[in-house]
Enzyme design. Structure first.
Site, short mmCIF file in Angstrom:
data_model
loop_
_atom_site.label_atom_id
_atom_site.label_comp_id
_atom_site.label_asym_id
_atom_site.label_seq_id
_atom_site.Cartn_x
_atom_site.Cartn_y
_atom_site.Cartn_z
N GLU A 86 1.10 -1.37 0.08
CA GLU A 86 0.07 0.03 0.23
C GLU A 86 1.05 1.15 0.10
O GLU A 86 1.87 1.44 0.63
CB GLU A 86 -0.85 -0.09 1.21
CG GLU A 86 -1.79 -1.20 1.32
CD GLU A 86 -2.88 -1.06 0.07
OE1 GLU A 86 -3.05 0.07 -0.44
OE2 GLU A 86 -3.62 -2.20 -0.12
N ARG A 96 -17.47 -0.70 5.75
CA ARG A 96 -18.55 -1.17 4.90
C ARG A 96 -19.21 -2.29 5.64
O ARG A 96 -20.42 -2.75 5.49
CB ARG A 96 -17.90 -2.18 3.72
CG ARG A 96 -18.25 -3.08 2.90
CD ARG A 96 -17.33 -3.93 1.97
NE ARG A 96 -16.33 -4.55 2.66
CZ ARG A 96 -16.08 -5.72 3.04
NH1 ARG A 96 -17.24 -6.37 2.88
NH2 ARG A 96 -15.04 -6.10 3.74
N CYS A 149 -7.93 -1.85 8.15
CA CYS A 149 -6.59 -2.14 7.56
C CYS A 149 -6.02 -0.56 7.42
O CYS A 149 -4.95 -0.10 7.83
CB CYS A 149 -6.32 -2.73 6.56
SG CYS A 149 -6.47 -4.51 6.63
N HIS A 174 -1.17 -5.92 1.85
CA HIS A 174 -2.34 -6.92 1.73
C HIS A 174 -2.10 -8.07 1.24
O HIS A 174 -1.21 -7.96 -0.03
CB HIS A 174 -3.60 -6.13 1.09
CG HIS A 174 -4.65 -5.21 1.79
ND1 HIS A 174 -4.71 -3.96 1.67
CD2 HIS A 174 -5.37 -5.65 2.94
CE1 HIS A 174 -5.73 -3.73 2.69
NE2 HIS A 174 -5.88 -4.55 3.43
#
Ligand code: PCA
Length: 228
Positions: A86, A96, A149, A174
């Site tokens: 990332e 979410r 995350c 990830h």
């Protein structure tokens, strides 16, 4: 010796396992510890809760106790095909699904009045190339999402940028689902044909990333840009 802290996450979102918890466990084997010693690395790893706030607090505790030079935070990303480094952490919580403590913040900052974003200070394109040379799928990602995350990545980036006791650099990595998670993910989310990667490849990849990063290589001038 370079001190490296690696964190993994507990399972979340209805899954019984999280590959990053298994990776962190594998990093503690004698075989991996020997490789680390040969590579000039003192490695510590720990598991974090998938919880807003607590994930950052636990990681800060580990940083303050271990005083690492490098922090790699690992998380599962369903739908990703490769190990992804990332680039950017954003100051936004927009969950979410609820986290493992039932928190579901919508459009809240991770840190009130913090900067909009932090970029990783690690040479992630060099790390990506190192993995590709080993035959392990790797990519740069320009979004860590807006769940726990990203929350952890932003929280730790902000902590390291604003305190003076520890001069560590950090990145969030990830990893894809494990093959044995794909069926459960189909049941949970309805998503078909999700990519996966075996645990052995993930562990080999993360070990290689740690040893490469510990040499503090410079960044490579290659494009990894995307349009999505
Ligand atoms: N992945 C989630 C949180 C924990 C994990 O392993 C994420 O991508 O936000």
């Amino acid at each position: 010796m370079t001190r490296v802290l690696v964190t993994g996450f507990e399972p979340f979102g209805g899954q019984a396992i999280n590959p990053t918890a298994l990776i962190v466990e594998q990093l503690q084997t004698v075989e991996v510890q020997q490789k680390m010693e040969q590579g000039g690395v003192v490695l510590q790893s720990c598991l974090l809760p998938v919880v807003q706030g607590d994930s950052v607090k636990s990681c800060i505790q580990a940083i303050e106790a271990f005083k690492p030079n490098i922090v790699f935070m690992l998380g599962q990303a369903s739908g990703r095909e490769n190990i992804s480094f990332e680039k950017v952490a954003i100051n936004l919580d927009d969950f979410r699904i609820p986290d493992n403590a039932g928190n579901q913040p919508i459009d809240q900052p991770v840190v009130d009045k913090g900067p909009a974003a932090y970029f990783t200070q690690l040479p992630i394109k060099t790390l990506m190339q190192a993995l590709k040379q080993q035959g392990i799928g790797a990519e740069i990602s320009y979004s860590a999402g807006t769940f726990v995350c990203n929350h952890l990545f932003y929280g730790i980036s902000h902590y390291l940028a604003t305190q003076t006791q520890c001069s560590a650099v950090c990145d969030f990595i990830h990893v894809p689902l494990l093959p044995e998670q794909v069926e459960a993910e189909l049941r949970i989310t309805g998503n078909q044909s999700l990519p996966s990667m075996p645990l052995d490849a993930m562990v080999e990849g993360i070990v290689h990333v740690i040893i490469t990063a510990a040499r503090f290589p410079s960044e490579q001038q290659v494009s990894a840009g995307t349009i999505n």
